[in-house]
Design a protein around this motif. Sequence first.
Motif, PDB file in Angstrom:
ATOM      1  N   ARG A 110       0.954  -1.463   0.147  1.00 46.78           N
ATOM      2  CA  ARG A 110      -0.175   0.360  -0.004  1.00 46.78           C
ATOM      3  C   ARG A 110       1.055   1.643   0.343  1.00 46.78           C
ATOM      4  N   ARG A 111       1.918   1.010   0.333  1.00 49.90           N
ATOM      5  CA  ARG A 111       3.014   2.628   1.543  1.00 49.90           C
ATOM      6  C   ARG A 111       3.162   3.310  -0.844  1.00 49.90           C
ATOM      7  N   LYS A 112       3.652   1.627  -1.309  1.00 46.90           N
ATOM      8  CA  LYS A 112       4.573   1.586  -2.418  1.00 46.90           C
ATOM      9  C   LYS A 112       3.555   2.203  -3.078  1.00 46.90           C
ATOM     10  N   THR A 113       2.614   1.669  -3.482  1.00 49.49           N
ATOM     11  CA  THR A 113       0.815   2.274  -4.811  1.00 49.49           C
ATOM     12  C   THR A 113       1.223   3.856  -4.129  1.00 49.49           C
ATOM     13  N   LEU A 114       0.826   4.237  -2.803  1.00 49.70           N
ATOM     14  CA  LEU A 114       0.610   5.482  -2.539  1.00 49.70           C
ATOM     15  C   LEU A 114       2.056   7.126  -2.975  1.00 49.70           C
ATOM     16  N   ASP A 115       3.063   5.510  -2.809  1.00 47.63           N
ATOM     17  CA  ASP A 115       4.226   6.550  -3.189  1.00 47.63           C
ATOM     18  C   ASP A 115       4.144   6.651  -5.145  1.00 47.63           C
ATOM     19  N   SER A 116       3.995   5.558  -5.745  1.00 43.68           N
ATOM     20  CA  SER A 116       3.583   6.288  -6.912  1.00 43.68           C
ATOM     21  C   SER A 116       3.044   6.512  -7.453  1.00 43.68           C
ATOM     22  N   LEU A 117       1.224   7.044  -6.571  1.00 38.01           N
ATOM     23  CA  LEU A 117       0.180   8.148  -6.635  1.00 38.01           C
ATOM     24  C   LEU A 117       0.917   9.041  -7.101  1.00 38.01           C
ATOM     25  N   ARG A 118       1.626   9.662  -6.193  1.00 35.96           N
ATOM     26  CA  ARG A 118       2.257  10.520  -5.529  1.00 35.96           C
ATOM     27  C   ARG A 118       3.525  10.892  -6.735  1.00 35.96           C
ATOM     28  N   TYR A 119       4.086  10.248  -7.036  1.00 41.50           N
ATOM     29  CA  TYR A 119       4.944  10.519  -8.188  1.00 41.50           C
ATOM     30  C   TYR A 119       4.219  10.890  -9.185  1.00 41.50           C
ATOM     31  N   ILE A 120       3.339  10.047  -9.749  1.00 36.29           N
ATOM     32  CA  ILE A 120       3.047  10.357 -11.419  1.00 36.29           C
ATOM     33  C   ILE A 120       1.840  11.707 -10.359  1.00 36.29           C
ATOM     34  N   ALA A 121       1.186  12.223  -9.498  1.00 37.31           N
ATOM     35  CA  ALA A 121       0.638  12.959  -9.627  1.00 37.31           C
ATOM     36  C   ALA A 121       1.005  14.306  -9.287  1.00 37.31           C
ATOM     37  N   THR A 122       2.030  14.450  -8.465  1.00 35.84           N
ATOM     38  CA  THR A 122       3.169  15.292  -8.016  1.00 35.84           C
ATOM     39  C   THR A 122       2.795  16.615  -9.353  1.00 35.84           C
ATOM     40  N   PRO A 123       3.734  15.976 -10.281  1.00 42.76           N
ATOM     41  CA  PRO A 123       3.875  17.032 -11.461  1.00 42.76           C
ATOM     42  C   PRO A 123       2.592  18.324 -11.764  1.00 42.76           C
ATOM     43  N   GLY A 124       1.068  17.386 -11.984  1.00 40.46           N
ATOM     44  CA  GLY A 124      -0.193  17.422 -12.830  1.00 40.46           C
ATOM     45  C   GLY A 124       0.250  18.910 -10.794  1.00 40.46           C
ATOM     46  N   VAL A 125      -0.431  18.965  -9.963  1.00 38.17           N
ATOM     47  CA  VAL A 125      -0.178  18.836  -8.639  1.00 38.17           C
ATOM     48  C   VAL A 125       0.780  20.497  -8.663  1.00 38.17           C
ATOM     49  N   ALA A 126       1.662  20.077  -8.950  1.00 34.77           N
ATOM     50  CA  ALA A 126       3.271  21.762  -9.203  1.00 34.77           C
ATOM     51  C   ALA A 126       2.339  22.488 -10.192  1.00 34.77           C
ATOM     52  N   ALA A 127       2.032  22.016 -11.347  1.00 37.11           N
ATOM     53  CA  ALA A 127       1.456  22.806 -12.657  1.00 37.11           C
ATOM     54  C   ALA A 127       0.057  23.926 -12.301  1.00 37.11           C
ATOM     55  N   LEU A 128      -0.303  23.690 -10.701  1.00 34.22           N
ATOM     56  CA  LEU A 128      -1.290  24.002 -10.029  1.00 34.22           C
ATOM     57  C   LEU A 128      -0.777  25.596  -9.617  1.00 34.22           C
ATOM     58  N   PHE A 129       0.488  25.197  -8.553  1.00 35.77           N
ATOM     59  CA  PHE A 129       1.474  26.244  -8.170  1.00 35.77           C
ATOM     60  C   PHE A 129       1.323  27.422  -9.282  1.00 35.77           C
ATOM     61  N   GLY A 130       0.816  28.571  -8.591  1.00 32.72           N
ATOM     62  CA  GLY A 130       1.639  29.877  -9.414  1.00 32.72           C
ATOM     63  C   GLY A 130       2.880  29.719  -9.366  1.00 32.72           C
ATOM     64  N   SER A 131       3.619  30.969 -10.867  1.00 31.73           N
ATOM     65  CA  SER A 131       5.170  30.739 -11.144  1.00 31.73           C
ATOM     66  C   SER A 131       6.061  31.417  -9.344  1.00 31.73           C
ATOM     67  N   ARG A 132       7.079  31.669  -9.558  1.00 29.23           N
ATOM     68  CA  ARG A 132       8.036  31.567  -8.485  1.00 29.23           C
ATOM     69  C   ARG A 132       7.582  33.641  -8.748  1.00 29.23           C
ATOM     70  N   GLU A 133       7.759  34.246  -9.551  1.00 29.27           N
ATOM     71  CA  GLU A 133       7.099  36.026  -9.806  1.00 29.27           C
ATOM     72  C   GLU A 133       5.838  36.414  -9.281  1.00 29.27           C
ATOM     73  N   GLU A 134       5.399  34.952  -9.777  1.00 27.98           N
ATOM     74  CA  GLU A 134       3.618  35.428  -8.963  1.00 27.98           C
ATOM     75  C   GLU A 134       3.516  35.982  -7.943  1.00 27.98           C
ATOM     76  N   ASN A 135       3.996  34.533  -7.056  1.00 26.26           N
ATOM     77  CA  ASN A 135       4.531  34.316  -6.022  1.00 26.26           C
ATOM     78  C   ASN A 135       5.455  35.522  -5.122  1.00 26.26           C
ATOM     79  N   ARG A 136       5.773  35.829  -5.405  1.00 24.66           N
ATOM     80  CA  ARG A 136       6.764  36.446  -5.075  1.00 24.66           C
ATOM     81  C   ARG A 136       5.989  38.523  -4.995  1.00 24.66           C
ATOM     82  N   ALA A 137       5.490  38.831  -6.213  1.00 22.15           N
ATOM     83  CA  ALA A 137       4.700  39.758  -6.967  1.00 22.15           C
ATOM     84  C   ALA A 137       3.359  39.889  -6.070  1.00 22.15           C
ATOM     85  N   LEU A 138       3.247  39.200  -5.846  1.00 26.67           N
ATOM     86  CA  LEU A 138       1.920  39.176  -4.557  1.00 26.67           C
ATOM     87  C   LEU A 138       1.736  38.744  -3.137  1.00 26.67           C
ATOM     88  N   TYR A 139       3.304  38.140  -2.322  1.00 28.42           N
ATOM     89  CA  TYR A 139       3.516  38.594  -1.350  1.00 28.42           C
ATOM     90  C   TYR A 139       3.434  39.636  -1.177  1.00 28.42           C
TER      91      TYR A 139
END
Length: 648
Positions: free
Chosen positions: A435-464
Amino acid sequence: MAETYDARTEPGWWFRARHTPLRDAVRGQWTNSLDARQAARIAGLPEPLPNFIYLAVRRTRLWPSERLDVARELISHFADGLASGRSAEELIAKFGDVERAAGLIREAKLRGRPLWWHAMRFAVRVLFVLFAVTLVVYIAWGIRFYLGRPVVAHNYWKEINLARHVPEGERAWPIYREAALKLGRDDVDFECLFVGPACLRYEDELKKAERHRDSIELVREGAKRARLGYYWGDPADRAAGIAHGRPDQFSKQSADENRELFTAHLAGIDLLRQLARLIAGDALRAAAAGDGLTARQDIESLVVMAGQLMEPTSSLVEQLVGSALFKMAMQAAGRTLYETPQVWSDEDLRDLAHRIAAYRASGASYSLAADRMFFDDLLQRAYTDDGDGDGRMTAEGVQLIVRVAGDLGWLAPLRVDASSKTPAQPGVSGTDSVRRKTLDSLRYIATPGVAALFGSREENRALYYKMLDEMIAAHEGPAWLWKQVELDPLVLGPPHSSRTRLRYWLVSLLLPAVDSVFAAQEREQQIKDATLVAIALELWHRRHGEWPAKLDELVPDLLPAVPPDRVDGQPLRYVIRDGRPILYSIGGDRNDGGGVAPEDPASAQPYRFGVYEDASKDETGDWILWPAQPDRPYVADPLSEEPAESAP
């Protein structure tokens, strides 16, 4: 003559005829390709025609009803061929390759299908193409994501230390550090000493404050230095702790390591707080013993310590601790002025007033420079750097953000208490591992998609930075005129969608509670003003033998002006009750109760300032500024048999 197939010669033929989808060839109730072969045999077609028809019908991959029609047509076609005198082999050879024939039959049948089917077929093909393109793009993005690396190009530890650097002979921190290490863990309970004899441990705390004269003298010596000079990640701190037999007092952090800035362990700030309780307690002890000089020196040392914590790049934690130290000094001064003012001469009172008035005389707001560095440091560890101040989220950045959120308690519901885990049992550990290995694999696959939703470095800095600037601007001018500022529209903007929240989650995660910070500053200013008024009242009383009817009588000889109540801008409130003066603010409920405090004095303190529509909904009582009040009601030790007495 070719041999014909008679199904009735097969064992059980009647049962199969009645209990299979095929009834008979004549009625034509075939529903699958197997029925086509059986029907061909029933129709009397010789081998290998039944098998050939079966293969052709099966490979058309048509609907059952369409296969029925194809089977009928093939049986009829081959029956006609046999009737014309041709052999089965000749007919099969003339028919051609079964795969090609099945394909042609399929195309012909598909063209005859209804319009809705053709529309669905087109839609499925479009969706498949879109899915394939999306999958390719996601894989390409994932490869690019995992190849991205943050570039830690800046050491903010050293920048902070450089900004607060002072010559070694002018640093107060090494002296304070020596005093704290000598003091050890023998912490003085300032609240107990403030309450006085009502505290059951009062005599013990008095003796404790008395026996640390060497640490107290060191603190006074440190208060003579110009600057604090407390450096983050200074190896000298740990070396001093080891020399005093306290290796665990300071962490092994070093500014040269350039670790994440938010992990900075500011042990020195806790030690300063400990020393402040000792000094404030000693001031109360000295005042009760009639030693006005010692009491004044202690209070003045506390005021200096509070000011020293306001370094050019002090974090909000350091600045708020400095404010707490100043409050302790004002509580000690206020109690002495109310109970034993005779220990101070007029000159003592004037000197003390000048020292208090000099504390943050400019009224400058708390600095947020260090918090900006915290955010910039996190950005450089979470994002790539394109050379122009922008970049994209990295795998290391996602892990770092999750760790920061966990440290701040955002992910507390997801944590597993190690103490609640049951011992592994046979047959369970393997499942957990999978189960742990399965969750790690799913997390590894899903992480790029989640990261794509974050604003860019400059967007976050400017807003902060925009958020901090707008919050600072919203708290300019008198506190009673501040306008209520909602964070969500500034941070997220309309509409407040989940995607927008995730895009700027980093800003929401690390944005300091600016409103609370400015409120703390105003409470500090109110306590400072009240203490200066209390000194002026005591001097007036000595001159006239009575208390003034109004605070206006103190102006201009003893006060330049009556300070305002920071809640509503009106002059500070003042009443005489039972022959003693009371200075107070209308407090958090914004209602003037005539100087009557609630059971819990701290509940009356305003935790926000400005114009609020619901300001007077909750009645909490007035904020009594003088005589100084304890932060909370005194509660006796529950293990003691002696009853608790009320705090004064």
